[in-house]
Motif scaffolding. Structure first.
Motif, mmCIF file in Angstrom:
data_model
loop_
_atom_site.group_PDB
_atom_site.id
_atom_site.type_symbol
_atom_site.label_atom_id
_atom_site.label_comp_id
_atom_site.label_asym_id
_atom_site.label_seq_id
_atom_site.Cartn_x
_atom_site.Cartn_y
_atom_site.Cartn_z
ATOM 1 N N ASP A 173 -28.300 -29.495 80.680
ATOM 2 C CA ASP A 173 -29.320 -30.042 79.800
ATOM 3 C C ASP A 173 -29.214 -29.352 78.438
ATOM 4 O O ASP A 173 -29.878 -28.349 78.168
ATOM 5 N N ARG A 174 -28.336 -29.898 77.595
ATOM 6 C CA ARG A 174 -28.075 -29.340 76.276
ATOM 7 C C ARG A 174 -28.114 -30.451 75.228
ATOM 8 O O ARG A 174 -27.746 -31.600 75.505
ATOM 9 N N GLU A 175 -28.483 -30.094 74.019
ATOM 10 C CA GLU A 175 -28.533 -31.073 72.933
ATOM 11 C C GLU A 175 -27.169 -31.708 72.705
ATOM 12 O O GLU A 175 -27.065 -32.906 72.384
ATOM 13 N N ARG A 176 -26.113 -30.932 72.883
ATOM 14 C CA ARG A 176 -24.763 -31.459 72.644
ATOM 15 C C ARG A 176 -24.377 -32.559 73.635
ATOM 16 O O ARG A 176 -23.389 -33.267 73.421
ATOM 17 N N HIS A 177 -25.127 -32.692 74.728
ATOM 18 C CA HIS A 177 -24.817 -33.700 75.746
ATOM 19 C C HIS A 177 -25.685 -34.948 75.641
ATOM 20 O O HIS A 177 -25.609 -35.822 76.515
ATOM 21 N N GLU A 178 -26.497 -35.048 74.599
ATOM 22 C CA GLU A 178 -27.433 -36.179 74.520
ATOM 23 C C GLU A 178 -26.721 -37.524 74.533
ATOM 24 O O GLU A 178 -27.133 -38.455 75.231
#
Length: 331
Positions: A173-178
């Motif tokens: 759950d990371r911003e880079r995976h949105e």
């Protein structure tokens, strides 16, 4: 007539149990800090216990994936020699995957290590790696890390004989995976998100007991090598690629793997070759392993997994430890 076989071939079955003792030591020590909100203390306890436990293992080991460079880490640094003497082996360690998970008493914190004959692990700097993992029993070369996630999900669904809507993708759950997450959901798949612990997620994509069908996204490169060792043991498929932030990181990767293109797509055997052993012990309970259970100040129970690529054997080991009858610095 003297036995002419290499010592590793004679002792490798015993080595598996010795490795479990090492991850048990780290798990028990770090569990003293479970739920106390002190991730650095938990990690330090795991590192120290694991390092001392290696002193009893009959190998001439070199840490190739560890806690960092020699000037960054007092123990288990890259290049450090460990073991009591024996065959030359490379070691990849994560003394406590999920330091935040341990500190907050959340699921899936574990201690882990992998072992292979010298030269068989990717020497990866402490940077990010893009990863893609699916489990065993699928057509060869099913996945391509350069393909859109929609293509991966479509091909995986076809190979498993079910619609994309029944697939589960796991990611951090990371911003880079949105964007990755949004596209997977738009394709129809469900997405399970983790706060930490992508080695556990990669293993989950490869075992029957899990609902995860594919793990995708980026995480630590050292953890990628450990994941590759585990995936090798269970017959899954994995691809990766190192992700660089600057030229300094590129040059460091070139130094660690002379003659190799640091930006190349990495197959499973690029990351973990030969006969590989993998061991992990749960610190906090999760889908794969139960956590350390304390029954009294001197009685503890651990739950571990140990795997070997050569045989494909996966063993779950429950250990009951009584420190009133044995002395152990991992206590």
């Amino acid at each position: 007539m003297p036995n002419s076989q290499p010592r590793y071939q004679v002792t490798d079955r015993n080595l598996a149990l010795e490795l479990v003792r090492v991850t048990e030591a780290a798990a028990i020590s770090s569990s003293n800090w479970t739920g106390r909100g002190k991730k650095n203390e938990a990690d330090g306890a795991a590192v120290e216990a694991m390092r001392h436990a290696f002193d009893t293992v009959a190998i001439d080991g070199t840490v190739v994936i560890g806690e960092g460079e020699m000037d960054e880490a007092p123990m288990l640094y890259i290049g450090e020699k460990v073991g009591a003497g024996g065959p030359a082996m490379d070691i990849a360690v994560d003394p406590l995957e999920g330091t935040n998970l341990c500190a907050k008493d959340l699921p899936n914190a574990m201690t882990m290590l992998a072992l292979a004959e010298s030269g068989n692990f990717l020497h990866a700097p402490d940077i990010y790696m893009e990863k893609l993992v699916v489990g065993p029993g699928l057509p060869d070369d099913l996945i391509d890390i350069d393909a859109p996630i929609e293509t991966t999900l479509r091909d995986l669904a076809k190979a498993k004989g079910k619609p994309v809507s029944e697939l589960v993708m796991c990611a951090l759950d990371r911003e880079r995976h949105e964007e990755l997450i949004a596209r997977a959901r738009e394709a129809g798949a469900r997405v399970t998100l983790l706060t930490d612990g992508d080695v556990a997620a990669a293993i989950a994509a490869c075992i029957d007991e899990s609902s995860v069908d594919v793990y995708a996204g980026s995480g630590g490169a050292p953890e990628g090598v450990l994941a590759a060792a585990a995936v090798r043991c269970v017959g899954g498929q994995m691809q990766g690629r190192l992700l660089f932030e600057d030229n300094t990181q590129v040059e460091r990767a070139r130094e660690m793997a002379p003659g190799k293109d640091p930006t190349r797509k990495l197959g499973l055997h690029d990351m973990a070759r030969g006969d590989v052993l993998f061991s992990a012990t749960g610190v906090t309970g999760g889908a794969l392993l139960r956590g350390v259970q304390r029954f009294s100040p001197t009685r503890v129970r651990t739950h571990s997994i140990v795997m070997r690529s050569k045989s494909g054997t996966v063993r779950f080991v429950e250990g009951r430890h009584d420190f009133s009858t044995k002395t152990w610095t991992g206590r």
